[in-house]
Design an enzyme around this catalytic site. Sequence first.
Site, PDB file in Angstrom:
ATOM      1  N   GLY A  71       0.835  -1.195   0.000  1.00 46.38           N
ATOM      2  CA  GLY A  71       0.000   0.000   0.000  1.00 46.38           C
ATOM      3  C   GLY A  71       0.867   1.242   0.000  1.00 46.38           C
ATOM      4  O   GLY A  71       2.061   1.175   0.300  1.00 46.38           O
ATOM      5  N   CYS A  98       5.368  -5.922   1.575  1.00 48.37           N
ATOM      6  CA  CYS A  98       5.720  -4.506   1.479  1.00 48.37           C
ATOM      7  C   CYS A  98       5.088  -3.712   2.620  1.00 48.37           C
ATOM      8  O   CYS A  98       5.451  -3.910   3.769  1.00 48.37           O
ATOM      9  CB  CYS A  98       5.336  -3.983   0.098  1.00 48.37           C
ATOM     10  N   TYR A  99       4.101  -2.867   2.343  1.00 48.33           N
ATOM     11  CA  TYR A  99       3.433  -2.177   3.462  1.00 48.33           C
ATOM     12  C   TYR A  99       2.913  -3.195   4.468  1.00 48.33           C
ATOM     13  O   TYR A  99       2.933  -2.975   5.679  1.00 48.33           O
ATOM     14  CB  TYR A  99       2.276  -1.314   2.923  1.00 48.33           C
ATOM     15  N   HIS A 192       7.587  -7.509  -3.740  1.00 52.57           N
ATOM     16  CA  HIS A 192       6.287  -7.975  -4.253  1.00 52.57           C
ATOM     17  C   HIS A 192       6.446  -9.301  -4.992  1.00 52.57           C
ATOM     18  O   HIS A 192       6.798  -9.309  -6.176  1.00 52.57           O
ATOM     19  CB  HIS A 192       5.697  -6.928  -5.209  1.00 52.57           C
ATOM     20  N   GLU A 194       4.177 -11.107  -6.144  1.00 51.96           N
ATOM     21  CA  GLU A 194       3.073 -11.355  -7.077  1.00 51.96           C
ATOM     22  C   GLU A 194       3.330 -10.823  -8.479  1.00 51.96           C
ATOM     23  O   GLU A 194       2.606 -11.146  -9.408  1.00 51.96           O
ATOM     24  CB  GLU A 194       1.762 -10.756  -6.527  1.00 51.96           C
ATOM     25  N   SER A 245     -24.824 -11.389 -25.635  1.00 51.28           N
ATOM     26  CA  SER A 245     -24.186 -10.620 -26.704  1.00 51.28           C
ATOM     27  C   SER A 245     -23.378 -11.515 -27.625  1.00 51.28           C
ATOM     28  O   SER A 245     -22.968 -11.098 -28.697  1.00 51.28           O
ATOM     29  CB  SER A 245     -23.241  -9.585 -26.091  1.00 51.28           C
ATOM     30  N   GLY A 246     -23.104 -12.732 -27.156  1.00 49.17           N
ATOM     31  CA  GLY A 246     -22.188 -13.578 -27.922  1.00 49.17           C
ATOM     32  C   GLY A 246     -20.767 -13.443 -27.398  1.00 49.17           C
ATOM     33  O   GLY A 246     -19.885 -14.186 -27.794  1.00 49.17           O
ATOM     34  N   GLY A 247     -20.537 -12.514 -26.493  1.00 44.06           N
ATOM     35  CA  GLY A 247     -19.235 -12.410 -25.842  1.00 44.06           C
ATOM     36  C   GLY A 247     -19.095 -13.528 -24.805  1.00 44.06           C
ATOM     37  O   GLY A 247     -20.081 -14.175 -24.453  1.00 44.06           O
ATOM     38  N   ASP A 249     -18.419 -13.583 -21.520  1.00 44.27           N
ATOM     39  CA  ASP A 249     -19.035 -13.471 -20.197  1.00 44.27           C
ATOM     40  C   ASP A 249     -20.531 -13.752 -20.249  1.00 44.27           C
ATOM     41  O   ASP A 249     -21.059 -14.529 -19.454  1.00 44.27           O
ATOM     42  CB  ASP A 249     -18.816 -12.068 -19.601  1.00 44.27           C
ATOM     43  N   LYS A 391     -11.329 -13.350 -15.599  1.00 46.39           N
ATOM     44  CA  LYS A 391     -11.632 -13.647 -17.008  1.00 46.39           C
ATOM     45  C   LYS A 391     -11.123 -15.028 -17.442  1.00 46.39           C
ATOM     46  O   LYS A 391     -11.833 -15.775 -18.108  1.00 46.39           O
ATOM     47  CB  LYS A 391     -10.989 -12.568 -17.882  1.00 46.39           C
TER      48      LYS A 391
END
Length: 535
Positions: A71, A98-99, A192, A194, A245-247, A249, A391
């Site tokens: 942070g 870190c923080y 970090h 990650e 929508s066809g997307g 998600d 995603k």
Amino acid sequence: MPERALPHKRWNMTQTSHDRLLIIDFGSQVTQLIARRLRELNVYCEIHPYQKVTDDSLKAFDPKAIIFSGGPDSVMREGSPRPPKAAYEMGVPILGICYGQQVMMHDLGGRVEAGEHATAEFGRAYVTPTDKQADFLNGWFMDASGREQVWMSHGDHVAEIAPGFEVYGTSPGAPFAITADLARNFYAVQFHPEVHHTPNGATLYENFVKLAGFKGDWTMGAYREEMIAKIREQVGDKKVICALSGGVDSSVTGILLHEAIGDQLTCVFVDHGLLRLNEAEQVVAMFRDNYNLNLIHADESDLFLGELEGVSDPETKRKIIGKLFIDVFQKYADQIEGAEFLAQGTLYPDVIESVSFSGGPSVTIKSHHNVGGLPEKMGLKLVEPLRELFKDEVRTLGHELGLPASFIGRHPFPGPGLAIRCPGEITREKLEILRKADAVYIDQIRKHGLYDEIWQAFAAILPMRTVGVMGDGRTYDFAVALRAVTSVDGMTADYYPFTHEFLGETSTRIINEVKGVNRVFYDCTSKPPGTIELE
Ligand code: XMP
């Protein structure tokens, strides 16, 4: 259509039966990446901003381990963020980053100093081990150099570690780069692990969750079963509508719902006349033929294109499309008697953004087209079965549900569709040309095996005609711009470095195959300063 988050929590996430890890967010730019690393290890985790974590909420969450994120604040500043005291008393492993490390040292009796005396570190650094061993460091310091590259980003630093802790790794600017109290299973690092620039960082997360006893039971197969049960419980015998929508998600949302409640679900596919070549037919065929789900194909292209006639301002276009979409969706939804729920494909990053104190852009660059606002307007309750997923997890779930790979791997397509790839006024003639040019371009990309390397590619039609010569005659036709970018999340992007041969061949094909185009440009703008779409 694309789905966006609503700022309230609909699923009772505390009901999941998985081992749970809580990430307390102190405002780091990269907290989401911690969650990504953990999900890759099949560990269920949630990110909660520190302001929302209280002794009681901690107990209710019942974490098997806790991570304190980094942070921007300084623990020496009065009123700076703190975890609740109960975190240290639950007897569960804690990892501070870190923080998060500094806050742990400060809270547990160590000392943090301001980053003067050249001890601030930003960027790449190298950590070397001390003579102490810890399972937390299994797989570290293995190569000949005997050190590990890490990513540092700290102003303050720990000057004295808390009682019970020992040092397991040091760097020039962080003598306490890796610290641990093995008896309490508390770990704290200054860097970090990650981020990409700590190449072996994932190993530390793997070691940490192993030490904490996680089973790694968070899989999309299990998720599918659990979510189906949850949907049935939430919806009962009521009806649900879903904007398809066809997307990826909305498709995964629709199919999951269909598996759970079958005919109680009706999907509405709004065709605004701004889709790509043959797209509407393909989407409708896929869902009707493969999944046999109730699908209304709302062909409203005349309405949308009529309202857009003569409009060239990008924001006005977006607003018109957004408003019409809601009106149209509502019109069809009203025909479905007794619908009480609206299904949306909201993803976890949207949920985090909606609660994080650090998240979200402050300036509206573009007003995104979405169905947010619909549920309130229509008095519907929400079903959001992807709220806990990233995603790539949605894609894996799509595979589980049998969605064809070609569908899952499709490049993103924006809600306002071709409207924002047609700067200036939208006409049917221009849309026709754009569809054909786009199809040739994408065909070229696929033929050259580049589709999966590129994050998003499309053609746009420019609001101008230029002079050319074809055969022996003069032409005065439209110019087409080609765009292709690589990106991780669409927030930043690099233009794709096609070869000259590819560009030449594609330009020739488009001009030969698409009547009305006599010039092709390649857009080599990255984001920023450009955006991905032209409007
Ligand atoms: P920009 O153009 O803002 O786009 O760099 C970033 C990503 O978002 C997509 N995009 C949208 N997606 N509704 C959406 O769902 C929208 O209104 C919208 N506008 C842009 C764009 O295609 C890219 O992937």
